[in-house]
Design a protein around this motif. Sequence first.
Motif, short mmCIF file in Angstrom:
data_model
loop_
_atom_site.label_atom_id
_atom_site.label_comp_id
_atom_site.label_asym_id
_atom_site.label_seq_id
_atom_site.Cartn_x
_atom_site.Cartn_y
_atom_site.Cartn_z
N LYS A 78 1.01 -1.10 -0.01
CA LYS A 78 0.08 -0.01 0.04
C LYS A 78 0.90 1.36 0.15
CE LYS A 78 -4.83 -0.47 1.65
NZ LYS A 78 -4.75 -1.86 2.64
N SER A 86 -12.42 -12.25 -6.28
CA SER A 86 -12.72 -13.71 -6.27
C SER A 86 -11.94 -14.53 -7.30
CB SER A 86 -14.20 -13.70 -6.54
OG SER A 86 -14.62 -13.46 -7.58
N ASP A 142 -8.79 -15.23 -6.00
CA ASP A 142 -8.73 -16.28 -4.91
C ASP A 142 -9.04 -17.72 -5.58
OD1 ASP A 142 -8.74 -14.59 -2.86
OD2 ASP A 142 -11.00 -14.57 -2.30
N TYR A 167 -5.56 -18.79 -6.93
CA TYR A 167 -4.68 -19.07 -5.69
C TYR A 167 -5.05 -20.44 -4.82
CZ TYR A 167 -2.83 -14.46 -6.18
OH TYR A 167 -2.23 -13.28 -6.65
N THR A 227 0.74 -19.74 -8.56
CA THR A 227 1.57 -18.74 -8.02
C THR A 227 0.92 -17.52 -8.32
OG1 THR A 227 2.94 -18.60 -9.97
CG2 THR A 227 3.67 -20.11 -8.07
N THR A 235 -0.99 -16.79 -11.78
CA THR A 235 -2.34 -16.09 -11.61
C THR A 235 -2.55 -14.89 -12.59
OG1 THR A 235 -2.59 -16.65 -9.45
CG2 THR A 235 -4.13 -15.29 -10.10
#
Lengths: 486, 267
Positions: free
Chosen positions: A288, A367, A370, A373, A378, A382
Motif C-alpha cells: 500500500k 474472487s 482467490d 490461488y 503462484t 495467476t
Amino acid sequence: MSVGLIALIVLGMAVVGYVIGRSRSLSLAASQDRRLHSLPSYYGQAVALFTAVPALLVLGAWLFVQPIVVETRVSEMIPESAIPEGGALSLVMADVRRIAGGLDALMTSAGLSEGDLARMSAETTNLRERLGGVGVALGSDVSAPVFEAAKAMRAANNAGSLAMTIAVLALALVAGGYMLSRVSPDMRARNISETFVKALLIGASTVAILTTAGIVLSLLSETINFFRMYPATEFFFSTVWNPQFRGGSELGIIPLLWGTFYVSFVALLFAVPIGLMIAIYLSEYASKTVRSLAKPAIEVLAGIPTIVYGLFALITVGPLLRDWLAQPLGLGNSSSSVLTAGLVMGIMLIPFVSSLSDDIINAVPQSLRDGSYGLGATQSETIRQVILPAALPGVVGAVLLAASRAIGETMIVVMGAGAAAKLSLNPLEAMTTVTVKIVSQLTGDTEFASPETLVAFALGLTLFTFTLGLNIVALVIVRKYREQYE
Amino acid sequence: MNMYDSPEREAKLDQKATKISARNVQVYYGETHALKDVSVDIQDKTVTAFIGPSGCGKSTFLRCINRMNDTIDSCRVEGTILLEGEDIYDRRVDPVQLRAKVGMVFQKPNPFPKSIYDNVAYGPRIHGLARNKAELDDIVERALRRGAIWNEVKDRLQSPGTGLSGGQQQRLCIARAVATEPEVLLMDEPCSALDPIATAQVEELIDELRQDYSVVIVTHSMQQAARVSQKTAFFHLGNLVEFGDTDQIFTRPQDSRTESYITGRIG
Ligand SMILES: Nc1ncnc2c1ncn2[C@@H]1O[C@H](COP(=O)(O)OP(=O)(O)OP(=O)(O)O)[C@@H](O)[C@H]1O
Ligand SMILES: [Mg+2]
C-alpha cells in the motif's frame, strides 16, 4: 440603451418578481386557508424564471439576428460601381460598418444634429479626414453610395436597438405578470423549477454537442473547398508532399500518415510494455505504501507540458541517439528522427497506459484471484493466466486511447522528428506527421483560399476521422469489458 | 471452553488418522477478533461439517486451512495448524504447494473468464498432471462428471464458463477444484445456489470423495450437514462451541447454544 443595461434591468425585474411571487403565494395560502403545493420560495422562483428567461433568450436571439438583417438590407444599397477593382463586397461592407460606427462619435465631437447628418454628403465634406479625427481611420476616400449606406446602417441599428429594448422589457413584464397571476396554492411551482433545471442541463450538453458538430462542419466545408481546387485522388494516393508558394504543389498525404503512424508505433512500442508492467506491479505486487507513493509520482509525467518533452527530445535524446546510434551504425546523422520523437512520446504515454491499466486490473474481482490461488497457482501464474486475460479488453481500450493521443501529438514531433515529409523505413531519419504539417500550412504566408492552406483542413479531417475511429473502438471495447462483471 | 471429547480418544474410536489438527487458532481482521481460540481435529476420509450463524467465522476458519487468508492484508492468524503433522504456517511451507493439496470451493461461484474446458484444465495444467492432450481431456471429463455437470456442458466445452447459470457455475467450480486431485477439499456452502437435484448430485460426490479424501463443508442446511457429514462443528460468534459426531450433535447436543441453533431458536 446598452445591452448590459437591459440585461441588468431584466434581472432586477426578476428579483422583484421573486419577492412578489413569494409573498403572494403566502398571502393567498393564508387567505384561502389552504396548504401550498410547494415551498413559498418555489413560487418566487417561478415568477422570477418567467420574467428573466424568455426576455433574456429574446435578447440573445435579437443580438444575433439584427446585424445579419441590417447587413443584408444595407449591402443591397451598394452598387457594383462602388466596389473597387479586384476588391470584394465584404471589404466595402467592412468600411460601411466602421463609418456607421464612427458617425456617432463624429456627431458628438462636431455638435451635429440628426438633420445636419442627413444633409451631409460625401461630395461636400472630407469625410475621411473628419472621421480620422475621431479615431476611425479609413483606407480610402468615402464614396457617396458607401456613405449613404453607412447612414442607413446607423439608422437601422438605432431603430433596432430601440425595438429590442421595448420588446425585451415588455416580454419580461408580460411573462412575469402572467406567472404572477397564475400563482395559487394549487400551482405546482416546484415542478416549474424542476423543468427549468432540466432545460438548463440539456442546454449545457447541447452546447458541447453543437460545438463538436460545428467544428466538424467547418472542417468539412473547408475540406470540400480544398477538393474543388485539388483532386482528392492525388491527396489520398500521391506519395509526394511538396507544397510550393507559387502553385503546382504536390500534396500527397501518404508520407505524412506514414510519419504519423511510424512515430506513434514507436511510441506505443515503448509505452505499452513499460506501462503495463508498471500497472501489474502497482496493482498486484506493490504494498500500500509503495503504491500510494509511486502512483502519483508516475502520474506527474502526465502533467508535464508536451513542449517540455519536446525540449528534452531536441536537446538530450536527439543528439544522444545521433552520436551513439545513428552515426556509429551509419544510418544517418540527423539529430531529429522518428526514434527520438517516438521515445520521448513513449515516455509521455507511460502514465496513460499504466494508470488506465492499473484501474482496469484492479477492477478484476478478487474472487478470480482467490479462485486461482485456491488451486495452487503462484502469483505470476495467476496474473498471466487469469488476471491479464480478464483485463485484456480493457487494456486494449487503454492502449487505443493512448494511440489516439499519440496520433494527435504535435509539439514533440516538431522538436523531435523534424518537419521533413519523407517515406522511409529508417527510424533514425527525420520525418514528420500530419499535425506538424497542419500547423506549418496554416501559419505559412500563402493566401488563405489556396490549396496550400486549405489542405490543412483536409489533413485535420483525416486525422479527426482516424482518432474518432480509434476512440470509438476503444470505448466499445472498454464498455464490453465492463459488462462482464456487472 | 471446548466441549468436545478429547481428540485422542476419538481417533482411537473410529480408527482414522488425523488429517488436520488445529490448536488455539486466533484470527484477527485488523482490530476485529474474528476467530477465538479454535482447536479441532479433522480426520482423514471423513466429511466434517461446519455449521453456525452467519458471520460466526466458518469461512474464516476454512480459509486458514489453506492459507487463503494470506491474501488479505489486514488478516492475522495465530496458533498452529498441522497438516499431517506439519505446521502449515511454518516459514518453510510454500502456500502455493499447500493449496494444491488443500483445494477450495468458494462461497460465491468464481469461474475464470475462460472456456469451460480451460477452467477445469487450469489446475492440472499448472501442476503438470497431464502428459498430453488426451490425458488432459480425460481429467477434464472425469472432473466434470464428478461435479455433476458433464451432461449439461459436454457439447459446449469451449464456450465461456461465465456464461453458465449460477448453479452451473458453482458445479463448474467444484469440478475445477476436484480436477487438481487435492487431499483435502474445503467447500464453503457449495450448494447454496443449487437446486435439489444438483444438490443431491453434489452430496453424492462428497460421499464419493470421502473414500480418498478429507472433506470439510460449510453449510447452512442442518439436513445437509446431517446427511453428508460424519463430524460436525458448531461455531458461534467466533468460538468453536461444540465438535463431535454428527449423530451426537444433532440428537444429544451438549451445549445449550448448539441445541438452540439446530432447533432454530438462534441464528
Ligand atoms: N476480509 C475481511 N475483512 C474484515 N473482516 C472480515 C473479513 N472477512 C470476514 N470478516 C469478519 O469476520 C467475521 C467472520 O466472517 P466469516 O466470513 O468467516 O463468516 P461466516 O461464518 O463464513 O458467515 P456466512 O455464513 O455468512 O458466510 C465476520 O464478523 C466478518 O465481518
Ligand atoms: Mg462464509
